[in-house]
Write an enzyme that holds these catalytic residues in place. Structure first.
Site, PDB file in Angstrom:
ATOM      1  N   GLY A 118       0.412  -8.791   5.949  1.00  0.00           N
ATOM      2  CA  GLY A 118      -0.135  -8.464   7.392  1.00  0.00           C
ATOM      3  C   GLY A 118      -0.046  -7.977   8.146  1.00  0.00           C
ATOM      4  CG  HIS A 119      -1.469  -4.530   6.117  1.00  0.00           C
ATOM      5  ND1 HIS A 119      -2.396  -3.988   5.050  1.00  0.00           N
ATOM      6  CD2 HIS A 119       0.009  -5.287   5.661  1.00  0.00           C
ATOM      7  CE1 HIS A 119      -1.425  -3.695   3.783  1.00  0.00           C
ATOM      8  NE2 HIS A 119      -0.073  -4.789   4.288  1.00  0.00           N
ATOM      9  CE  LYS A 157       2.231  -2.268   3.622  1.00  0.00           C
ATOM     10  NZ  LYS A 157       3.291  -2.630   4.518  1.00  0.00           N
ATOM     11  CD  GLN A 176       2.820  -7.326  -0.569  1.00  0.00           C
ATOM     12  OE1 GLN A 176       2.361  -6.980  -1.160  1.00  0.00           O
ATOM     13  NE2 GLN A 176       2.036  -8.235   0.372  1.00  0.00           N
ATOM     14  CG  ASP A 202       6.085  -6.743   8.088  1.00  0.00           C
ATOM     15  OD1 ASP A 202       4.492  -7.159   7.366  1.00  0.00           O
ATOM     16  OD2 ASP A 202       7.426  -7.536   7.555  1.00  0.00           O
TER      17      ASP A 202
HETATM   18  P1  GDP Z   1       2.651  -3.330   8.036  1.00  0.00           P
HETATM   19  O1  GDP Z   1       2.152  -4.710   6.987  1.00  0.00           O
HETATM   20  O2  GDP Z   1       2.523  -2.087   7.303  1.00  0.00           O
HETATM   21  O3  GDP Z   1       0.308  -3.298   8.103  1.00  0.00           O
HETATM   22  O4  GDP Z   1       2.857  -3.203   9.345  1.00  0.00           O
HETATM   23  P2  GDP Z   1       3.064  -5.048  10.541  1.00  0.00           P
HETATM   24  O5  GDP Z   1       1.445  -5.424  10.779  1.00  0.00           O
HETATM   25  O6  GDP Z   1       3.548  -6.102   9.668  1.00  0.00           O
HETATM   26  O7  GDP Z   1       3.604  -4.888  11.624  1.00  0.00           O
HETATM   27  C1  GDP Z   1       3.539  -3.380  11.571  1.00  0.00           C
HETATM   28  C2  GDP Z   1       4.240  -3.823  13.669  1.00  0.00           C
HETATM   29  O8  GDP Z   1       4.472  -3.122  14.203  1.00  0.00           O
HETATM   30  C3  GDP Z   1       2.606  -4.428  14.236  1.00  0.00           C
HETATM   31  O9  GDP Z   1       3.017  -5.379  14.988  1.00  0.00           O
HETATM   32  C4  GDP Z   1       1.961  -3.301  14.559  1.00  0.00           C
HETATM   33  O10 GDP Z   1       1.629  -3.543  16.031  1.00  0.00           O
HETATM   34  C5  GDP Z   1       2.952  -2.312  15.004  1.00  0.00           C
HETATM   35  N1  GDP Z   1       3.837  -0.974  15.233  1.00  0.00           N
HETATM   36  C6  GDP Z   1       2.708   0.173  14.438  1.00  0.00           C
HETATM   37  N2  GDP Z   1       3.162   0.907  14.512  1.00  0.00           N
HETATM   38  C7  GDP Z   1       3.806   1.113  15.994  1.00  0.00           C
HETATM   39  C8  GDP Z   1       4.585   2.270  16.453  1.00  0.00           C
HETATM   40  O11 GDP Z   1       4.472   3.087  16.617  1.00  0.00           O
HETATM   41  N3  GDP Z   1       5.026   1.716  17.850  1.00  0.00           N
HETATM   42  C9  GDP Z   1       4.921  -0.358  18.273  1.00  0.00           C
HETATM   43  N4  GDP Z   1       5.412  -0.019  19.044  1.00  0.00           N
HETATM   44  N5  GDP Z   1       4.356  -0.892  17.624  1.00  0.00           N
HETATM   45  C10 GDP Z   1       3.975  -0.221  16.060  1.00  0.00           C
HETATM   46  P1  IMO Z   2       2.882  -6.263   4.654  1.00  0.00           P
HETATM   47  O1  IMO Z   2       2.052  -5.507   3.524  1.00  0.00           O
HETATM   48  C1  IMO Z   2       6.803  -7.566   4.534  1.00  0.00           C
HETATM   49  C2  IMO Z   2       8.399 -10.187   1.414  1.00  0.00           C
HETATM   50  C3  IMO Z   2       8.867 -11.677   1.892  1.00  0.00           C
HETATM   51  C4  IMO Z   2       9.673 -12.365   1.208  1.00  0.00           C
HETATM   52  C5  IMO Z   2       8.902 -11.457  -0.581  1.00  0.00           C
HETATM   53  C6  IMO Z   2       8.398 -12.145  -1.434  1.00  0.00           C
HETATM   54  O2  IMO Z   2       2.493  -6.630   5.662  1.00  0.00           O
HETATM   55  O3  IMO Z   2       3.932  -5.451   4.425  1.00  0.00           O
HETATM   56  P2  IMO Z   2       5.927 -13.063  -1.821  1.00  0.00           P
HETATM   57  O4  IMO Z   2       5.589 -14.276  -0.238  1.00  0.00           O
HETATM   58  O5  IMO Z   2       5.056 -11.768  -1.321  1.00  0.00           O
HETATM   59  O6  IMO Z   2       6.128 -13.741  -2.992  1.00  0.00           O
HETATM   60  O7  IMO Z   2       7.666 -13.071  -0.483  1.00  0.00           O
HETATM   61  O8  IMO Z   2       8.650 -10.796  -0.258  1.00  0.00           O
HETATM   62  N1  IMO Z   2       7.229 -10.214   1.747  1.00  0.00           N
HETATM   63  C7  IMO Z   2       6.989  -9.190   2.508  1.00  0.00           C
HETATM   64  N2  IMO Z   2       7.804  -8.621   3.383  1.00  0.00           N
HETATM   65  N3  IMO Z   2       5.731  -7.493   3.931  1.00  0.00           N
HETATM   66  C8  IMO Z   2       5.337  -8.181   4.018  1.00  0.00           C
HETATM   67  O9  IMO Z   2       3.741  -7.197   3.347  1.00  0.00           O
HETATM   68  C9  IMO Z   2       5.291  -8.487   2.622  1.00  0.00           C
HETATM   69  N4  IMO Z   2       4.798  -9.643   1.585  1.00  0.00           N
HETATM   70  C10 IMO Z   2       5.805 -10.443   0.863  1.00  0.00           C
HETATM   71  O10 IMO Z   2       8.228 -11.801   2.671  1.00  0.00           O
HETATM   72  O11 IMO Z   2      11.011 -11.358   1.551  1.00  0.00           O
HETATM   73 MG    MG Z   3       2.821  -6.433   7.537  1.00  0.00          MG
END
Ligand code: GDP
Ligand code: IMO
Ligand code: MG
Length: 422
Positions: free
Chosen positions: A40-41, A16, A223, A13
């Site tokens: 979840g991206h 990415k 991840q 998270d």
């Molecule tokens: P990922 O799994 O690495 O793609 O990240 P996620 O989407 O799960 O979580 C990142 C969160 O941060 C999301 O809600 C994005 O919309 C948000 N986000 C990403 N970059 C920024 C930033 O620079 N500022 C803010 N406020 N939110 C951001």
């Molecule tokens: P993105 O791509 C954050 C975490 C779960 C748990 C561990 C194992 O959005 O960054 P799993 O379901 O993979 O067996 O869970 O890994 N986890 C993540 N945490 N971002 C993710 O993906 C994750 N995918 C798995 O919360 O701790």
């Molecule tokens: Mg994510």
């Protein structure tokens, strides 16, 4: 021309999806190489929020091809749902999506087993996303998994599924869980198979031809480094190689064709699920949650939050060979007066600069902090380094220096435009 591996440098998270969306402008192909719909991206573009789980975040840009590589584990029913959901939002999905015929399937019994294992662990649970990821990769390693190629052959699939269901239903019953209907799974999966058939290909051959034509490939990590099955905070990890090497094994593109590795890291630290988080801090978590931030994109769980951990990020640079850094969510620290950075851990009275491999030892690590002054103003409208207050530049430079890679991007908001290219 540069083939780029993008990895999460923390616990997932990191943002990415947002950075992939920005980098896709200069790429031809975007590939996912590992993980499943545990990912979840988030991408925000044109006021619309998109959350990608299995489909590469490059899908939102026209004229780019997205590939789900052999190393990904696919729940076909979830994938069909994702395609449908994106189409409803106006995203074009057709010849721009390819799915590897070697990718393994996630079946309903994997999800049920994931849930049962977590339940039985009680307080020692991992805190998985319950998407069946661990059991699906378990079957792959045990050489008992079903793959997309099986799904494409109805009769063969039904025969293999019957045997797998028999075995897994007896395990589920022994665990005290309800058995799953073979007929229903068979029907649902064969229906999904027809929806997915047009996308299925030998993606290794596709990628190699593209390389020969000089096309530029972006490898979208899922991840993060510390969730890697080998290098993460085992056993509180996911079941794939989330680090840079996974981009090769998960796509069939050899290491010498990779040109650069971009590491994405938040300006602070978050983690969902269990396991040590040395810099965890209740006040920073409360601040971010009150801003409506840091709730999981897949499960909606509140993420645990803490200060930036340079011990972890330095290690991530080593494992992944990170050349360039993208710092996201710098705006998350807009209101903080004094910002802490963890520069070492103290374990049993000794200072250490590398995270211990043992989960219990990592749990005992106390962060050693330095403090930097905050900027106490909104930076969401900054578009150039010169738009940022000095304190914000100092902070970003300091965490990049401690991490040991070149800072090339800073993100100050979730939208595509809220990005500084340095
Ligand atoms: P990922 O799994 O690495 O793609 O990240 P996620 O989407 O799960 O979580 C990142 C969160 O941060 C999301 O809600 C994005 O919309 C948000 N986000 C990403 N970059 C920024 C930033 O620079 N500022 C803010 N406020 N939110 C951001
Ligand atoms: P993105 O791509 C954050 C975490 C779960 C748990 C561990 C194992 O959005 O960054 P799993 O379901 O993979 O067996 O869970 O890994 N986890 C993540 N945490 N971002 C993710 O993906 C994750 N995918 C798995 O919360 O701790
Ligand atoms: Mg994510």
């Amino acid at each position: 021309m540069a083939n780029t591996i993008l990895v999460g440098a923390q616990w997932g998270d990191e943002g990415k999806g947002k950075i992939i969306d920005v980098l896709t402008a200069n790429a031809d192909i975007v590939v996912r190489s590992q993980g499943g719909n545990n990912a979840g991206h988030t991408v925000i573009e044109g006021g619309q929020k998109y959350i990608l789980h299995l489909i590469p975040s490059g899908i939102l840009r026209r004229g780019k091809v997205c590939v789900i590589g052999n190393g990904v584990v696919i729940d076909p029913v979830a994938l069909v749902g994702e395609v449908t959901g994106l189409r409803e939002l106006g995203v074009k999905i057709g010849k721009n999506l390819l799915i590897s015929d070697c990718a393994h399937l996630v079946l309903p019994y994997h999800r049920a087993l994931d849930e049962q294992r977590e339940l039985r662990q009680g307080r020692a649970k991992i805190g998985t996303t319950k998407r069946g990821i661990g059991p699906a990769y378990g079957d792959k390693a045990a050489r008992t998994g079903l793959r997309i190629t099986d799904l494409m052959q109805a009769e063969l699939f039904t025969t293999k599924l019957r045997a797998k269901m028999l075995e897994n239903n007896s395990i589920l019953e022994a665990l005290g869980a309800k058995p799953i209907s073979f007929e229903k799974v068979n029907e649902d999966f064969l229906a999904a198979a027809e929806e997915l058939r047009p996308f299925v290909a030998n993606t290794v051959v596709y990628l190699h031809r593209a390389l020969q034509q000089g096309k530029e490939i972006l490898f979208e990590g899922a991840q993060g480094t510390f969730l890697d099955i080998d290098h993460g905070t085992y056993p509180y990890v996911t079941s794939s190689n989330t680090t840079a090497g996974g981009a090769c094994t998960g796509t069939g593109v050899p290491p010498h064709r990779m040109d650069r590795v971009v590491g994405v890291m938040k300006a602070y630290t978050t983690r969902v699920g269990e396991g040590a988080l040395p810099t965890e801090d209740a006040a920073i978590a409360e601040m971010l949650h009150e801003m409506g931030r840091e709730f999981g994109a897949t499960t909606g769980r509140a993420r645990r939050c803490g200060w930036f951990d340079a011990v972890a990020s330095r290690y991530a640079t080593m494992i992944n060979g990170i050349d360039e850094l993208a710092i996201t969510n710098l705006d998350g620290l807009d209101t903080v007066g004094s910002i802490k950075i963890c520069v070492a851990y103290r374990l049993d009275g000794k200072e250490i600069e590398v995270p211990p491999s043992d989960a219990a030892q990592l749990e005992r690590c106390e962060p050693v902090y330095v403090e930097l002054p905050g900027w106490k103003q909104s930076i969401e409208n900054a578009r150039r380094l010169s738009d940022l207050p000095n304190e914000a530049v100092e902070y970003a430079r300091r965490i990049a220096d401690l991490t040991g890679a070149r800072l090339t991007m800073i993100s100050v908001g979730p939208a595509r435009g809220q990005t500084l290219l340095l």
